[in-house]
Design a protein around this motif. Structure first.
Motif, PDB file in Angstrom:
ATOM      1  N   ALA A  14       0.842  -1.193   0.000  1.00 22.76           N
ATOM      2  CA  ALA A  14       0.000   0.000   0.000  1.00 22.76           C
ATOM      3  C   ALA A  14       0.879   1.247   0.000  1.00 22.76           C
ATOM      4  N   GLU A  15       0.406   2.280  -0.644  1.00 18.13           N
ATOM      5  CA  GLU A  15       1.159   3.529  -0.711  1.00 18.13           C
ATOM      6  C   GLU A  15       1.511   3.999   0.701  1.00 18.13           C
ATOM      7  N   GLY A  16       2.791   4.345   0.888  1.00 18.53           N
ATOM      8  CA  GLY A  16       3.256   4.754   2.201  1.00 18.53           C
ATOM      9  C   GLY A  16       3.731   3.619   3.064  1.00 18.53           C
ATOM     10  N   GLY A  17       3.543   2.386   2.603  1.00 17.52           N
ATOM     11  CA  GLY A  17       3.945   1.222   3.366  1.00 17.52           C
ATOM     12  C   GLY A  17       5.375   0.798   3.083  1.00 17.52           C
ATOM     13  N   VAL A  18       5.716  -0.399   3.560  1.00 18.01           N
ATOM     14  CA  VAL A  18       7.072  -0.945   3.431  1.00 18.01           C
ATOM     15  C   VAL A  18       7.019  -2.202   2.576  1.00 18.01           C
ATOM     16  N   ALA A  19       7.931  -2.304   1.602  1.00 17.45           N
ATOM     17  CA  ALA A  19       7.999  -3.473   0.726  1.00 17.45           C
ATOM     18  C   ALA A  19       9.404  -4.069   0.798  1.00 17.45           C
ATOM     19  N   GLU A  20       9.457  -5.395   0.717  1.00 18.29           N
ATOM     20  CA  GLU A  20      10.733  -6.105   0.691  1.00 18.29           C
ATOM     21  C   GLU A  20      10.859  -6.839  -0.642  1.00 18.29           C
ATOM     22  N   ILE A  21      11.954  -6.570  -1.336  1.00 22.69           N
ATOM     23  CA  ILE A  21      12.234  -7.207  -2.624  1.00 22.69           C
ATOM     24  C   ILE A  21      13.376  -8.190  -2.411  1.00 22.69           C
ATOM     25  N   THR A  22      13.134  -9.456  -2.765  1.00 22.41           N
ATOM     26  CA  THR A  22      14.092 -10.527  -2.469  1.00 22.41           C
ATOM     27  C   THR A  22      14.536 -11.213  -3.754  1.00 22.41           C
ATOM     28  N   CYS A  23      15.840 -11.397  -3.894  1.00 19.54           N
ATOM     29  CA  CYS A  23      16.422 -12.194  -4.983  1.00 19.54           C
ATOM     30  C   CYS A  23      17.030 -13.448  -4.365  1.00 19.54           C
ATOM     31  N   ARG A  24      16.517 -14.598  -4.723  1.00 18.10           N
ATOM     32  CA  ARG A  24      17.035 -15.863  -4.187  1.00 18.10           C
ATOM     33  C   ARG A  24      18.126 -16.398  -5.130  1.00 18.10           C
ATOM     34  N   LEU A  25      19.261 -16.751  -4.542  1.00 17.09           N
ATOM     35  CA  LEU A  25      20.413 -17.206  -5.324  1.00 17.09           C
ATOM     36  C   LEU A  25      20.592 -18.709  -5.157  1.00 17.09           C
ATOM     37  N   HIS A  26      20.940 -19.373  -6.259  1.00 16.39           N
ATOM     38  CA  HIS A  26      21.211 -20.815  -6.237  1.00 16.39           C
ATOM     39  C   HIS A  26      22.591 -21.054  -6.868  1.00 16.39           C
ATOM     40  N   GLN A  27      23.383 -21.876  -6.166  1.00 16.20           N
ATOM     41  CA  GLN A  27      24.731 -22.210  -6.631  1.00 16.20           C
ATOM     42  C   GLN A  27      25.574 -20.945  -6.800  1.00 16.20           C
ATOM     43  N   TYR A  28      25.397 -20.020  -5.837  1.00 13.14           N
ATOM     44  CA  TYR A  28      26.135 -18.745  -5.925  1.00 13.14           C
ATOM     45  C   TYR A  28      27.622 -18.980  -5.655  1.00 13.14           C
ATOM     46  N   PHE A  87      22.577  -9.654   2.459  1.00 17.67           N
ATOM     47  CA  PHE A  87      23.362 -10.072   1.290  1.00 17.67           C
ATOM     48  C   PHE A  87      24.139 -11.317   1.705  1.00 17.67           C
ATOM     49  N   SER A  88      23.669 -12.461   1.208  1.00 13.06           N
ATOM     50  CA  SER A  88      24.282 -13.738   1.578  1.00 13.06           C
ATOM     51  C   SER A  88      24.337 -14.624   0.341  1.00 13.06           C
ATOM     52  N   PRO A  89      25.060 -15.759   0.422  1.00 10.78           N
ATOM     53  CA  PRO A  89      25.129 -16.660  -0.733  1.00 10.78           C
ATOM     54  C   PRO A  89      23.763 -17.227  -1.119  1.00 10.78           C
ATOM     55  N   ARG A  90      22.766 -17.086  -0.259  1.00 12.98           N
ATOM     56  CA  ARG A  90      21.449 -17.656  -0.564  1.00 12.98           C
ATOM     57  C   ARG A  90      20.469 -16.621  -1.102  1.00 12.98           C
ATOM     58  N   ARG A  91      20.597 -15.365  -0.642  1.00  9.83           N
ATOM     59  CA  ARG A  91      19.642 -14.362  -1.117  1.00  9.83           C
ATOM     60  C   ARG A  91      20.163 -12.957  -0.878  1.00  9.83           C
ATOM     61  N   VAL A  92      19.568 -12.031  -1.636  1.00 10.75           N
ATOM     62  CA  VAL A  92      19.793 -10.598  -1.474  1.00 10.75           C
ATOM     63  C   VAL A  92      18.419  -9.971  -1.221  1.00 10.75           C
TER      64      VAL A  92
END
Length: 395
Positions: free
Chosen positions: A42-56, A89-94
């Motif tokens: 929702a506008e004004g709220g907080v969002a989390e964007i996640t990139c999952r990494l495999h075999q990083y 920021f880890s070998p599994r996800r950002v």
């Protein structure tokens, strides 16, 4: 996939910190090494964007906004927008965190992994906009006995808001319409109903809801009805009985919308007494005398009608009032005495009637040990000497 969509439907209503998995994007090959999740906030709220990494293997990871501006390069901030923070920021996800989400932040966020073959996925951010407080307007002035039409407008929600009308805790049926303006909507609703003077000052509510608001919450605007009607008038006296020398104050209680701003006092076909003081809704008559007797009127009007009230003034002589008051106990005593005399007469008449009442006489025969038939024959031959007379009186 079905469970993820159901979860998204439940969470989309909260304007707080949100991170909603919508779908899991996969690359065309079995060796894909990055995955993302779509996010709704929702506008004004907080969002989390996640990139999952495999075999990083320590390769370069870049995250870009919808304008393809680099936000973070291998965990290092590249864009000076403090609303974006690197949470992990880890070998599994950002994982990055966006505060105070805005409509212009909406779009696809790129997660790119630079290896021998560049891999990237897009996390789509959707921003919902809660409706503002509705704006309620009246089409034309409401008049007693007519209809009033109200309109309710809510600009800028996303998705389109649902509008409802309420009056006296009951829902009214309105007619709604909407128009999409770019990413947001403009929604309107109208309602019509008949009004009377008792509806003046009543409350009508327009309510707006959409998924950007928490469950059970809404934005509301209250509209106070302004119903115009013809005036009414009624005269109230400062005392019920007026005597010579008293001061009487008459008040003309007036209602009406618009309220009459001028009150006129009159006394039948005669002019008001010289001592009378008429100021607005009050008429003061000091030092009353019998010459002040008459029918007094107050008049009021507005553009919807005219009203008039009457008051008949009778000034009493104090001596006559006192005489009338003192005569009341004597009348009561006289009535009681008359009632007692009547009751005594009734008792005497009853006693006389009972004293003169008599039950006749009759003859009886007693056997006295003799044979019944012989006794009868002997009594017949000896005349009245053989009879026994018995008389009985009732008093």
């Amino acid at each position: 996939m079905g469970e993820e969509r159901g979860r998204e439907k439940r969470l989309n209503r909260s304007p707080q910190r949100v991170s909603y998995p919508v779908s899991l994007s996969a690359g065309p090959g079995a060796g894909q090494e990055v995955q993302t999740e779509n996010v709704t906030v929702a506008e004004g709220g907080v969002a989390e964007i996640t990139c999952r990494l495999h075999q990083y293997d320590g390769s370069i990871v870049v995250i870009q906004n919808p304008a393809r501006q680099t936000l973070f390069f291998n965990g290092t901030r590249a864009l000076k927008d403090e609303r974006f923070q690197l949470e992990e920021f880890s070998p599994r996800r950002v994982r990055i965190r966006l505060s105070d989400a805005r409509l212009e932040d909406e779009g696809g966020y790129f997660c790119q992994l630079y290896t021998e073959d560049t891999h990237h996925q897009i996390a789509t951010l959707t921003v919902l906009v809660a409706p503002e407080n509705p704006v309620v307007e009246v089409r034309e002035q409401a008049v007693e006995g007519g209809e009033v039409e109200l309109s309710c407008l809510v600009p800028g929600p996303r998705p389109a808001a649902v509008l409802r009308w309420y009056r006296d805790r009951k829902e009214l049926k309105g007619v709604s319409s909407g128009q999409e303006n770019g990413k947001v909507w403009s929604v309107a609703s109208t309602v019509r109903f008949r009004v009377d003077r008792k509806d003046d000052g009543g409350i009508v509510i327009c309510e707006a809801q959409n998924q950007a608001l928490p469950s059970g919450h809404s934005k509301q605007t209250q509209y106070v009805l302004d119903v115009q009607y013809s005036p009414t008038a009624r005269i109230h006296a400062s005392q019920a009985v007026v005597r010579e020398g008293d001061t009487l104050v008459l008040t003309c209680a007036v209602t009406g919308n618009p309220r009459p701003n001028q009150i006129r006092w009159n006394r039948g076909n005669e002019s008001l007494p010289e001592r009378a003081e008429a100021v607005g809704e009050t008429l003061t008559l000091p030092g009353l005398v019998s010459a002040d007797n008459g029918t007094y009127t107050c008049e009021a009007s507005n553009k919807h009608g005219h009203a008039r009230a009457l008051y008949v003034l009778v000034v009493y002589d104090p001596g006559a009032v006192v005489e009338a008051q003192t005569s009341v106990p004597y009348a009561i005593v006289g009535g009681i005495l008359a009632l007692l005399v009547f009751l005594i007469i009734c008792v005497l008449v009853g006693m006389v009637w009972c004293s003169v009442r008599q039950k006749g006489s009759y003859l009886t025969h007693e056997a006295s040990g003799l044979d019944e038939q012989g006794e009868a024959r002997e009594a017949f031959l000896n005349g009245s000497d053989g009879h026994k007379r018995k008389e009985e009186f009732f008093i």
